[in-house]
Design an enzyme around this catalytic site. Sequence first.
Site, PDB file in Angstrom:
ATOM      1  N   ASP A 234       0.825  -1.198   0.000  1.00 33.58           N
ATOM      2  CA  ASP A 234       0.000   0.000   0.000  1.00 33.58           C
ATOM      3  C   ASP A 234       0.863   1.254   0.000  1.00 33.58           C
ATOM      4  O   ASP A 234       1.864   1.339   0.711  1.00 33.58           O
ATOM      5  CB  ASP A 234      -0.889  -0.024   1.255  1.00 33.58           C
ATOM      6  CG  ASP A 234      -1.886   1.107   1.299  1.00 33.58           C
ATOM      7  OD1 ASP A 234      -2.758   1.160   0.421  1.00 33.58           O
ATOM      8  OD2 ASP A 234      -1.801   1.933   2.227  1.00 33.58           O
ATOM      9  N   GLU A 286      14.459 -15.761  -0.506  1.00 33.40           N
ATOM     10  CA  GLU A 286      14.855 -16.849   0.394  1.00 33.40           C
ATOM     11  C   GLU A 286      13.789 -17.938   0.476  1.00 33.40           C
ATOM     12  O   GLU A 286      14.060 -19.034   0.972  1.00 33.40           O
ATOM     13  CB  GLU A 286      15.105 -16.290   1.803  1.00 33.40           C
ATOM     14  CG  GLU A 286      16.226 -15.264   1.882  1.00 33.40           C
ATOM     15  CD  GLU A 286      16.318 -14.647   3.267  1.00 33.40           C
ATOM     16  OE1 GLU A 286      15.755 -15.242   4.215  1.00 33.40           O
ATOM     17  OE2 GLU A 286      16.923 -13.565   3.402  1.00 33.40           O
TER      18      GLU A 286
END
Length: 594
Positions: A234, A286
């Site tokens: 956002d 990751e």
Amino acid sequence: MSEIIDVLQHEQLPVRTAFHEPLHVASGSDQWWRRSVIYQVYPRSFRDSNGDGVGDLPGIASELARLAELSVDAVWLSPFYTSPQRDGGYDVADYCDVDPLFGTLTDFDTLVAEADRLGIRVIVDLVPNHCSSEHALFRAALAAPAGSPEREMFIFRDGTGTAGEEPPNNWQSHFGGPAWTRILDPDGTPGQWYLHLFDSSQPDFNWDNPAVHAEFERVLRFWLDRGVGGFRVDVAHALIKAEGLPDWGGRPDGGSTEGYPGWEAPMFGQDGVHAIFRRWRSILAEYDGERILCAEASIDPLARLTDWVRPDEMHQAFNFAYLHNSWNAHGLRSVVSASLAAFDTVGAPTTWVLSNHDVVRHTSRFGLTDGSPRGGDGIGSADVQPDTVTGLTRARAASLAMFALPGGIYLYQGEELGLPDHTSMPDDARQDPTFARTGGERLGRDGCRVPLPWRAQAPAFGFIGTDDADSAGNTHDAGATGTPWLPQPESWGGYARDLQSVDQDSTLTLYRTALQLRRDLRLGAGSLSWSRDFEQTDVVAFRNGEIIVVLNMGGFAVPLPEGAVVAASMPDAVLAGQLAPDACVWLMSGADQG
């Protein structure tokens, strides 16, 4: 391809057309997010499972199979975190828990598991620019003295004037009024001011502070560990503010105006945001499964927006230039061309979107005679009302054309039903803080956030309750009598999903059919070449692979290129080789057509 043509309308049409060299070439990558269809769920209004009038996570989980029928790759959930709900959950009080209004963390895990079973990823909304004034970090800041580590988590400043009685600068809130609020110190005397680009209950974080970075990296890992497919970020352009917080005479949202180009706005688009997103991208890397970041970044011109989607930053960014284009063929060709050209320079996919929780639904926008709602958002009962027939006809055509564009597309819940805005909502029902902060001058976004209609004959149109199953497989409590948090228009029974599910000409059927074709034909990973013959007309025509798309945005029927009609925006879109006004078709082109 032959199987597709076998089950769809055949109509050989007499006109041939030629195409320019490809503006955009087919993607050689199979990464899902480059060709994705992502469906936005606004949790308060999707499905209510417990009868309190507010949608919730179990309600979403119970209907995920309906979204799988739309061939979506992911659902994006607007905020469901702990919140006082002063701005629809975008005022977050705890980023690592579920508000009891929506359920529990266990409910969230159940939703992710069901989505995974259906082959759908779950993307969550992250709100890093600001939090709720009820967040523990902000409460600690209020209790601590000026200059303390607790205050440094937010943007506190001394006021100006003889006794600090004036705000630190002239910035205005997106929701109306000043972007600064003065606090009272623990002893009751007036103290510093804090910045809030939105409501006063939404203090902005201080992203110059490494502790803020660490806090949000913790939040990212919390949700990644729970299996989310990524984050919609956002206000991704607002995290860093210009040094010294200089005054700004332009629009509060940073949009360009005469003398105030958006790239000079001191609260938006600062270079420092990019290091944040590069770090976040490395964290997502990751984890397995191609987790993604999508930027809500209101940036112009388009060439600047591409900074958010460079190879080591965000995967996607919302294309607001496309969303805000009016019903205009020249404008549509221009924004599509500019978007593809810009994003191709950094190897990123373009995204396409026509509706979301912040704008008037495109069914209503395209039915307005002047092309735009008053004040930029909201249509009220005192305003000129959209033409519902024209609006739906154009919305279906615009959607079908969008589905054939290469890149990613975003759908907003209910658009597959052709829902309009609630344009006659009484003022006393409105809850958007924009309405209150502007004294009603801006109506706000409630009209596009009304709870969905699931069953035509059920109380609250089936939005509330989960007990019995209908013939389409939807589960609803026919005896539910709760009151939805926002009122539904009386006319919404005609848009209900149970009716549209069995209507071959419905908007829902159009979405199901076209989105399945988009997936089967790999249009999201495809190319785009403009037609040479329509470029000076009110017709938008392009080719993506073997599909020719023709969208008639003019007032008269036009002859179509030759090919088999494989999708049409309306049943009567094509008559005697002519494409009707406000209609769109997909044609399967001949192999030798170029």
